[in-house]
Design a protein around this motif. Structure first.
Motif, PDB file in Angstrom:
ATOM      1  N   SER A 141       1.005   4.536  -2.542  1.00  0.00           N
ATOM      2  CA  SER A 141       0.349   5.610  -2.902  1.00  0.00           C
ATOM      3  C   SER A 141       1.176   6.552  -2.832  1.00  0.00           C
ATOM      4  CB  SER A 141       0.546   5.561  -1.081  1.00  0.00           C
ATOM      5  OG  SER A 141       1.666   5.737  -0.282  1.00  0.00           O
ATOM      6  N   GLU A 161       0.855  -1.471   0.180  1.00  0.00           N
ATOM      7  CA  GLU A 161      -0.049  -0.050   0.170  1.00  0.00           C
ATOM      8  C   GLU A 161       0.744   1.329   0.147  1.00  0.00           C
ATOM      9  OE1 GLU A 161      -3.815  -1.046   2.437  1.00  0.00           O
ATOM     10  OE2 GLU A 161      -2.583  -1.165   3.294  1.00  0.00           O
ATOM     11  N   ASP A 207      -9.970   7.999   2.901  1.00  0.00           N
ATOM     12  CA  ASP A 207      -9.743   6.515   2.979  1.00  0.00           C
ATOM     13  C   ASP A 207      -9.006   6.643   1.655  1.00  0.00           C
ATOM     14  OD1 ASP A 207     -12.095   7.059   4.715  1.00  0.00           O
ATOM     15  OD2 ASP A 207     -13.136   7.157   3.537  1.00  0.00           O
ATOM     16  N   ARG A 208      -7.772   7.141   1.688  1.00  0.00           N
ATOM     17  CA  ARG A 208      -6.968   6.552   0.633  1.00  0.00           C
ATOM     18  C   ARG A 208      -6.060   7.018   1.067  1.00  0.00           C
ATOM     19  NH1 ARG A 208      -4.818   8.035  -5.005  1.00  0.00           N
ATOM     20  NH2 ARG A 208      -5.558  10.366  -4.733  1.00  0.00           N
ATOM     21  N   TRP A 268      -3.246   8.289   4.885  1.00  0.00           N
ATOM     22  CA  TRP A 268      -4.846   8.294   4.872  1.00  0.00           C
ATOM     23  C   TRP A 268      -5.395   9.888   4.544  1.00  0.00           C
ATOM     24  CZ3 TRP A 268      -6.662   3.689   3.125  1.00  0.00           C
ATOM     25  CH2 TRP A 268      -5.826   2.903   3.549  1.00  0.00           C
TER      26      TRP A 268
END
Ligand SMILES: [Zn+2]
Length: 164
Positions: free
Chosen positions: A12, A8, A59-60, A56
């Motif tokens: 990102s 993740e 929510d990402r 975050w």
């Protein structure tokens, strides 16, 4: 913040190339206390002029590559991190530049700002004076500092992501 996995984190990043992401050195994620931080920030153990912030956002996970300017501020003067607003000796605050996302960054456009050299803002804002008449609830102070830190980080990210 909620935990992030290595994949993740690597997925990102918005302001750097796949080549640079592949070279990135991550911290030991099993040692991270996620609930006591607004973002994960670290310096690259193998390329110390690089720093990274991941957090975050809506929510990402969003990651930002930072590059430290050649010199720190002079140790004798006092400075302030633009994210956590903690007053620090100049030697503990570094001018970082973040390449802008997209074509602007490829063309060399950057955003510069002074941030804690070790990117541990979340730890610093949790250092509070003991409970007293002046400061009845240290948890309230931490909550308000955390809100300010998150909001300034979002503004910084807005600048990095803004097109053109
Ligand atoms: Zn800071």
């Amino acid at each position: 913040m909620l935990p992030l996995t290595e994949s993740e984190i690597r997925a990102s990043f918005t302001n750097t190339s796949a080549h640079e992401i592949a070279r990135m050195t991550l911290p030991g994620l099993h040692e991270i206390v996620w609930e006591d931080r607004e973002f994960l920030g670290w310096r690259d153990a193998h390329a110390i002029h690089r720093g990274y912030i991941v957090y975050w956002r809506d929510d990402r996970p969003v990651g930002i590559l930072l590059k430290a300017a050649g010199s720190r501020m002079r140790p004798g003067i006092s400075a302030m991190c633009s994210l956590c607003r903690t007053p620090l000796p100049g030697g503990q605050v570094t001018l970082f530049t973040a390449p802008r996302a997209g074509q602007a960054g490829i063309d060399g456009s950057t955003i510069g700002t002074y941030i804690c050299s070790d990117l541990t803002c979340s730890m610093l804002i949790r250092i509070v004076p003991p409970k007293s008449d002046m400061q009845p609830d240290p948890a309230d102070l931490i909550a308000s500092r955390a809100e300010g830190l998150s909001s300034r980080l979002n503004s910084f990210t807005d600048d990095v992501l803004r097109a053109g």
